[in-house]
Design a protein around this motif. Structure first.
Motif, PDB file in Angstrom:
ATOM      1  N   GLY A 265       0.703  -1.353  -0.348  1.00 25.77           N
ATOM      2  CA  GLY A 265       0.083  -0.093  -0.007  1.00 25.77           C
ATOM      3  C   GLY A 265       1.070   1.316  -0.048  1.00 25.77           C
ATOM      4  N   GLU A 266       2.236   1.222  -0.651  1.00 23.45           N
ATOM      5  CA  GLU A 266       2.729   2.306  -0.306  1.00 23.45           C
ATOM      6  C   GLU A 266       2.930   3.194  -1.403  1.00 23.45           C
ATOM      7  OE1 GLU A 266       6.759   0.929   0.929  1.00 23.45           O
ATOM      8  OE2 GLU A 266       6.540   0.517   2.784  1.00 23.45           O
ATOM      9  N   ILE A 267       2.872   4.150  -1.612  1.00 28.05           N
ATOM     10  CA  ILE A 267       2.399   5.217  -2.433  1.00 28.05           C
ATOM     11  C   ILE A 267       3.706   5.613  -2.799  1.00 28.05           C
ATOM     12  CG2 ILE A 267       2.300   7.586  -3.379  1.00 28.05           C
ATOM     13  CD1 ILE A 267      -0.426   6.747  -1.084  1.00 28.05           C
ATOM     14  N   LEU A 268       4.126   5.148  -4.236  1.00 27.20           N
ATOM     15  CA  LEU A 268       5.564   4.902  -5.037  1.00 27.20           C
ATOM     16  C   LEU A 268       5.523   6.991  -5.879  1.00 27.20           C
ATOM     17  CD1 LEU A 268       5.533   1.761  -6.145  1.00 27.20           C
ATOM     18  CD2 LEU A 268       7.067   2.729  -4.386  1.00 27.20           C
ATOM     19  N   ALA A 269       4.651   7.009  -6.062  1.00 29.59           N
ATOM     20  CA  ALA A 269       4.273   8.977  -6.444  1.00 29.59           C
ATOM     21  C   ALA A 269       3.063   9.346  -6.491  1.00 29.59           C
ATOM     22  CB  ALA A 269       5.121   8.803  -8.673  1.00 29.59           C
ATOM     23  N   MET A 270       3.294   9.935  -6.313  1.00 31.64           N
ATOM     24  CA  MET A 270       1.704  11.018  -6.891  1.00 31.64           C
ATOM     25  C   MET A 270       1.724  12.312  -7.358  1.00 31.64           C
ATOM     26  SD  MET A 270      -1.187  11.741  -3.729  1.00 31.64           S
ATOM     27  CE  MET A 270      -1.602  10.352  -3.133  1.00 31.64           C
ATOM     28  N   VAL A 271       0.817  12.568  -8.772  1.00 33.35           N
ATOM     29  CA  VAL A 271       1.518  13.487  -9.070  1.00 33.35           C
ATOM     30  C   VAL A 271       0.236  14.018  -9.064  1.00 33.35           C
ATOM     31  CG1 VAL A 271       2.025  14.650 -11.176  1.00 33.35           C
ATOM     32  CG2 VAL A 271       3.633  13.005 -10.314  1.00 33.35           C
ATOM     33  N   SER A 272       0.155  15.695  -9.265  1.00 36.39           N
ATOM     34  CA  SER A 272      -0.949  16.612  -9.683  1.00 36.39           C
ATOM     35  C   SER A 272      -0.533  17.525 -10.596  1.00 36.39           C
ATOM     36  CB  SER A 272      -2.007  17.114  -8.139  1.00 36.39           C
ATOM     37  OG  SER A 272      -2.876  17.723  -8.692  1.00 36.39           O
ATOM     38  N   SER A 273      -0.876  17.382 -11.219  1.00 42.57           N
ATOM     39  CA  SER A 273      -0.616  18.583 -12.797  1.00 42.57           C
ATOM     40  C   SER A 273      -1.924  19.338 -13.226  1.00 42.57           C
ATOM     41  CB  SER A 273      -0.016  18.036 -13.540  1.00 42.57           C
ATOM     42  OG  SER A 273       0.852  18.672 -14.864  1.00 42.57           O
ATOM     43  N   PRO A 274      -1.326  20.846 -13.146  1.00 46.06           N
ATOM     44  CA  PRO A 274      -0.291  21.349 -12.675  1.00 46.06           C
ATOM     45  C   PRO A 274       0.015  21.519 -10.765  1.00 46.06           C
ATOM     46  CG  PRO A 274      -2.096  22.987 -13.730  1.00 46.06           C
ATOM     47  CD  PRO A 274      -2.807  21.708 -13.700  1.00 46.06           C
ATOM     48  N   TYR A 275       1.574  21.149 -11.424  1.00 48.78           N
ATOM     49  CA  TYR A 275       2.532  21.076  -9.610  1.00 48.78           C
ATOM     50  C   TYR A 275       2.583  22.290  -9.096  1.00 48.78           C
ATOM     51  CZ  TYR A 275       5.386  19.084 -13.282  1.00 48.78           C
ATOM     52  OH  TYR A 275       6.647  18.774 -14.533  1.00 48.78           O
ATOM     53  N   TYR A 276       3.245  22.317  -8.448  1.00 47.88           N
ATOM     54  CA  TYR A 276       4.309  23.912  -7.516  1.00 47.88           C
ATOM     55  C   TYR A 276       5.424  23.501  -7.007  1.00 47.88           C
ATOM     56  CZ  TYR A 276       2.440  22.875  -2.747  1.00 47.88           C
ATOM     57  OH  TYR A 276       1.687  22.441  -1.710  1.00 47.88           O
ATOM     58  N   ASP A 277       6.434  23.930  -7.400  1.00 46.20           N
ATOM     59  CA  ASP A 277       7.599  23.573  -6.504  1.00 46.20           C
ATOM     60  C   ASP A 277       7.621  24.097  -4.872  1.00 46.20           C
ATOM     61  OD1 ASP A 277      10.455  23.855  -5.446  1.00 46.20           O
ATOM     62  OD2 ASP A 277      11.128  24.566  -7.466  1.00 46.20           O
ATOM     63  N   PRO A 278       7.854  23.453  -4.136  1.00 45.65           N
ATOM     64  CA  PRO A 278       8.331  24.024  -2.625  1.00 45.65           C
ATOM     65  C   PRO A 278       8.922  24.489  -2.179  1.00 45.65           C
ATOM     66  CG  PRO A 278       8.855  21.326  -2.772  1.00 45.65           C
ATOM     67  CD  PRO A 278       8.118  21.701  -4.062  1.00 45.65           C
ATOM     68  N   ARG A 279       9.809  24.244  -2.422  1.00 40.80           N
ATOM     69  CA  ARG A 279      11.007  25.941  -2.600  1.00 40.80           C
ATOM     70  C   ARG A 279      10.758  26.824  -2.157  1.00 40.80           C
ATOM     71  NH1 ARG A 279      15.320  23.868  -6.520  1.00 40.80           N
ATOM     72  NH2 ARG A 279      13.614  23.783  -7.860  1.00 40.80           N
TER      73      ARG A 279
END
Length: 635
Positions: A265-279
């Motif tokens: 059940g481990e999430i290997l990747a989760m992408v929502s696009s458009p996304y943003y840079d956390p920095r």
């Protein structure tokens, strides 16, 4: 006997009583009532909060993703301030006099303001700036530093998962005994979900100060001091190489990719696009970046993977087949005719041209709409139900065991329940007892009023890959000593394992000879299902959900690309690239050309917002036609 002067005795008695009362009052003031001691101590002792280091965050391969950097807040106790050189202080801080007075004049408007208590005048002063100020701080009575830490992100990806921190709001301060004005708290992502573990425990130290407010030593040899306890470190389940790859391939597209390890059940990747840079959402540029992100019409802060509801379309058909097999209303070799549509009276549910389906395997292979409309109808109209409402409720109950239509248990904050309609919905739409199975027949093919999130789609594939067993999807490894962790408990859907075998075989045929017919994926042994979700607001959405390998599943993936048309055209090739990236790490052969085209395919235009600059020009992206993709990747 001497005459006793009564008046003298009375006067003496009054003085004795008054003296006793004063002594008792003095005793209570000095011994019993500590408020006066505290008031006196505040004139000689300064209480300084010691903020703990926030827990670090690593990925599944022990790569450091988030750590801390020390900064300083300049504190002020207004009633201790004496005339000082304002211009000199401003020069040391690198601010204008206007900025100084704007902050200073704003202090009395803050809730809880007191001229006798420390107030924050300037926040997050960098260490190099504070080094200049510290040397001359004795010249500014009433001012002193408060050390803090800010988050430093070592990656520009996974912003929706990592989240960000910000100042605690008034509601959080009022409802918590921990937070004070100016404290930082997790706002989104795992920073929010694991806030209590990450924040640690605040410490305190007491310092003696002189009449000028300058610290001159420790109070009572630090016996009343309390050390801060650092927050717990987190290890994510994310494969950051895969996460970065998915974000790269989703550039200039709207949609989502979710990848899960079925056996854990481990999430290997989760992408929502458009996304943003956390920095972007840390440090001095945070306010400007947040304003731009919040006003972006493409809503990059919105996590589509968790909160966007999409009709699943044909990727729902494997689940429909499993329910029918478990209910005994069909067998793996049940036959339903298809002559280009599901037909009953005036009702027509169109289907594309394909060979007749004499089994559930071929029905999945060709994605026959008529076949699954029949399955839905006989499921909800079984003789064991007193009425259609009971049949629909039972069908909905099955779906809830797949975590559909109910709140998804996951450690990434955000609403993720999707929507599965019940009888009440159709009573409102048609009137009670004025609707039949044919009124809602599109539910059998994943259309109509049904909605699933990308996370639910990937989770459903993980359940099928694992033959009915599952763990709740999560993005963080269990914390040390956390025995009540809900993500380490295995669950099972109420469907016998034997029913998964024909369904999985049908999904294998989808990729080898069916609606996907993927090239260049030999050896991956992918089982999948294409989907094309109708969209009333524009071009249909492209979906593909899959897992691989067939008999030893290591990854389950759901891909949805908004307004991209048929599932086999865009979503299916992207999913195959993601699976190949995780299993093989390298892209070779015919997949290399496909990867090049998918990376550069654009389905939307937007100005990019990147760290650290917020004013980069819009990138030019090569457009690729559907025909070009088709010739590269499909038979």
């Amino acid at each position: 006997m001497e005459n006793i002067n009564i008046r003298q005795i009375v006067v003496q008695g009054i003085f004795v009583v008054i003296g006793l009362l004063l002594l008792i009052r003095l005793f209570f003031m000095q011994v019993m009532d500590t408020s006066y001691v505290a008031m006196a101590r505040n004139n000689a002792v300064r209480e300084i909060s010691s903020y703990p280091s926030r827990g670090l965050i690593y990925d599944r391969n022990d790569t450091l993703l988030v750590n801390n950097e020390p900064v300083y807040d300049l504190m002020i106790i207004p009633n201790q301030v004496q005339p000082f050189d304002t211009l000199k202080l401003c020069n040391l801080l690198g601010v204008t006099i206007a900025d100084f007075y704007e902050n200073y004049d704003h202090l009395p408007t803050l809730k809880g303001y007191s001229p006798y208590k420390p107030q924050t005048l300037f926040k997050q002063i960098p260490a190099e700036t504070y080094a200049r100020v510290q040397e001359y701080l004795y010249q500014f009575p009433g001012f002193y530093p408060q050390i803090r830490t800010v988050r430093i992100y070592h990656t520009g990806v996974a912003g929706h998962i990592l989240g960000y921190i910000g100042e605690a709001n008034q509601q959080q301060i009022d409802t918590s005994s921990y937070y004070r004005m100016g404290d930082y708290v997790g706002i989104s992502g795992i920073e929010r979900y694991y806030e209590k573990a990450l924040r640690g425990e605040r410490g305190v130290k007491y310092m003696m100060i002189d009449v000028h407010g300058t610290e001159v030593g420790k109070f009572a040899d630090s016996q009343y001091d309390r050390e801060a306890i650092a927050g717990q470190n987190l290890q994510l389940t994310l494969d950051m190489e895969l996460q970065a790859y998915c974000e790269q391939i989703m550039a200039n597209k709207k949609g989502s990719i979710v990848a899960i390890e079925p056996t854990t059940g481990e999430i290997l990747a989760m992408v929502s696009s458009p996304y943003y840079d956390p920095r972007l959402l840390t440090g001095p540029l945070r306010g400007k970046a947040m304003a731009e992100l919040s006003q972006d019409p493409l809503k990059p802060l919105f996590n589509r993977a968790l909160s966007a509801y999409y009709p699943p379309g044909s990727i729902f058909k494997p689940i429909m087949a499993l329910i029918a097999l478990q209910e005994g209303v069909s067998t793996p070799n049940t036959y339903f005719p298809c002559y280009g549509a599901y037909k009953l009276g005036l009702l027509r549910v169109k289907c594309h041209h394909h060979a007749q389906c004499y089994s559930v395997q071929t029905a999945l292979e060709h994605s026959c709409n008529a076949y699954f409309c029949h399955l839905f109808k006989i499921c909800v109209e079984q003789n064991k139900y007193d009425n259609l409402e009971a049949g629909l409720r039972d069908w909905k109950r099955y779906l809830s065991t797949f975590n559909l239509g109910i709140p998804m248990i996951t450690d990434v904050p955000g609403p993720s329940r999707g929507y599965i309609p019940g009888p009440e919905r159709y009573d409102r739409m048609y009137g009670k007892k004025y609707w039949k199975a044919n009124s809602i027949i599109s539910l059998g093919i994943g259309q109509g009023e049904m909605g699933m999130t990308p996370l639910q789609m990937a989770h459903s594939m993980a359940i099928i890959a694992n033959r009915g067993k599952f763990y709740y999807p999560h993005v963080t490894k269990p914390l040390v000593g956390d025995k009540d962790n809900p993500y380490i408990v295995q669950h099972k859907v109420p469907i016998e394992e034997r029913h998964f075998l024909p369904v999985i075989e049908g999904m294998r045929r989808v990729v080898t000879t069916g609606t996907a017919r993927l090239k260049g994926v030999g050896g991956l042994d992918i089982c999948g299902k294409t989907g094309t979700a109708q969209n009333p607001h524009g071009k249909d959405h492209s979906l593909f959900a899959a897992f691989a390998p067939m008999n030893n599943p290591k990854i389950a993936v759901a891909v949805i690309i908004e307004n991209a048309g048929w599932g086999y055209k865009i979503a299916a090739p992207i999913a195959s690239l993601v699976i190949n990236k995780y299993l093989n790490r390298e892209t070779g052969g015919s997949l290399r050309g496909l990867e090049y085209k998918m990376m550069r395919l654009t389905l939307m235009y937007r100005p990019r917002i990147d760290a650290p600059s917020l004013e980069k020009p819009k990138e030019k992206v090569e457009e690729v036609s559907d025909d070009d993709i088709r010739s590269q990747f499909f038979d």
